[in-house]
Design a protein around this motif. Structure first.
Motif, PDB file in Angstrom:
ATOM      1  N   UNK A 136       0.846  -1.173   0.000  1.00 38.97           N
ATOM      2  CA  UNK A 136       0.000   0.000   0.000  1.00 38.97           C
ATOM      3  C   UNK A 136       0.896   1.242   0.000  1.00 38.97           C
ATOM      4  N   UNK A 137       0.557   2.216  -0.791  1.00 35.52           N
ATOM      5  CA  UNK A 137       1.381   3.419  -0.868  1.00 35.52           C
ATOM      6  C   UNK A 137       1.188   4.273   0.383  1.00 35.52           C
ATOM      7  N   UNK A 138       2.176   5.132   0.628  1.00 35.11           N
ATOM      8  CA  UNK A 138       2.122   5.994   1.815  1.00 35.11           C
ATOM      9  C   UNK A 138       0.944   6.952   1.775  1.00 35.11           C
ATOM     10  N   UNK A 139       0.635   7.503   0.590  1.00 37.33           N
ATOM     11  CA  UNK A 139      -0.474   8.447   0.483  1.00 37.33           C
ATOM     12  C   UNK A 139      -1.807   7.774   0.814  1.00 37.33           C
ATOM     13  N   UNK A 140      -1.989   6.568   0.300  1.00 37.53           N
ATOM     14  CA  UNK A 140      -3.238   5.851   0.556  1.00 37.53           C
ATOM     15  C   UNK A 140      -3.329   5.452   2.030  1.00 37.53           C
ATOM     16  N   UNK A 141      -2.204   5.046   2.598  1.00 38.66           N
ATOM     17  CA  UNK A 141      -2.163   4.671   4.006  1.00 38.66           C
ATOM     18  C   UNK A 141      -2.449   5.878   4.898  1.00 38.66           C
ATOM     19  N   UNK A 142      -1.856   7.032   4.570  1.00 39.32           N
ATOM     20  CA  UNK A 142      -2.105   8.260   5.334  1.00 39.32           C
ATOM     21  C   UNK A 142      -3.574   8.660   5.264  1.00 39.32           C
ATOM     22  N   UNK A 143      -4.174   8.542   4.106  1.00 39.81           N
ATOM     23  CA  UNK A 143      -5.588   8.893   3.952  1.00 39.81           C
ATOM     24  C   UNK A 143      -6.470   7.955   4.765  1.00 39.81           C
ATOM     25  N   UNK A 144      -6.125   6.679   4.785  1.00 40.04           N
ATOM     26  CA  UNK A 144      -6.894   5.705   5.557  1.00 40.04           C
ATOM     27  C   UNK A 144      -6.797   6.016   7.045  1.00 40.04           C
ATOM     28  N   UNK A 145      -5.599   6.276   7.542  1.00 40.54           N
ATOM     29  CA  UNK A 145      -5.421   6.605   8.954  1.00 40.54           C
ATOM     30  C   UNK A 145      -6.130   7.907   9.325  1.00 40.54           C
ATOM     31  N   UNK A 146      -6.095   8.876   8.446  1.00 37.04           N
ATOM     32  CA  UNK A 146      -6.767  10.147   8.704  1.00 37.04           C
ATOM     33  C   UNK A 146      -8.275   9.939   8.803  1.00 37.04           C
ATOM     34  N   UNK A 147      -8.839   9.144   7.902  1.00 35.53           N
ATOM     35  CA  UNK A 147     -10.279   8.861   7.928  1.00 35.53           C
ATOM     36  C   UNK A 147     -10.653   8.104   9.200  1.00 35.53           C
ATOM     37  N   UNK A 148      -9.862   7.102   9.566  1.00 33.93           N
ATOM     38  CA  UNK A 148     -10.136   6.327  10.779  1.00 33.93           C
ATOM     39  C   UNK A 148     -10.008   7.183  12.038  1.00 33.93           C
TER      40      UNK A 148
END
Length: 62
Positions: free
Chosen positions: A1-13
């Motif tokens: 998983x890319x860092x941008x997608x991971x950051x977006x997921x963590x931000x949403x959670x």
């Protein structure tokens, strides 16, 4: 998983957890205040002493 997608997921959670915690706190606060306001009528209606009602309300909140 890319860092941008991971950051977006963590931000949403993170926001979902914050909002859920806030809403849960509000519901518990309102519930506690409504229960305290109704306490005298409930005790009279159910024929409970203050100690019995305190024990019942403690069990309810646990």
């Amino acid at each position: 998983m890319s860092n941008n997608k991971l950051d977006a997921t963590y931000k949403r959670l993170r926001w979902q957890i914050i909002i859920t915690t806030f809403l849960t706190y509000i519901v518990m606060y309102i519930s506690r205040k409504a229960f305290a306001a109704a306490a005298p009528l409930l005790m009279t209606d159910l024929g409970m002493t203050t100690v019995q009602f305190g024990l019942a309300s403690s069990i309810y909140y646990i």
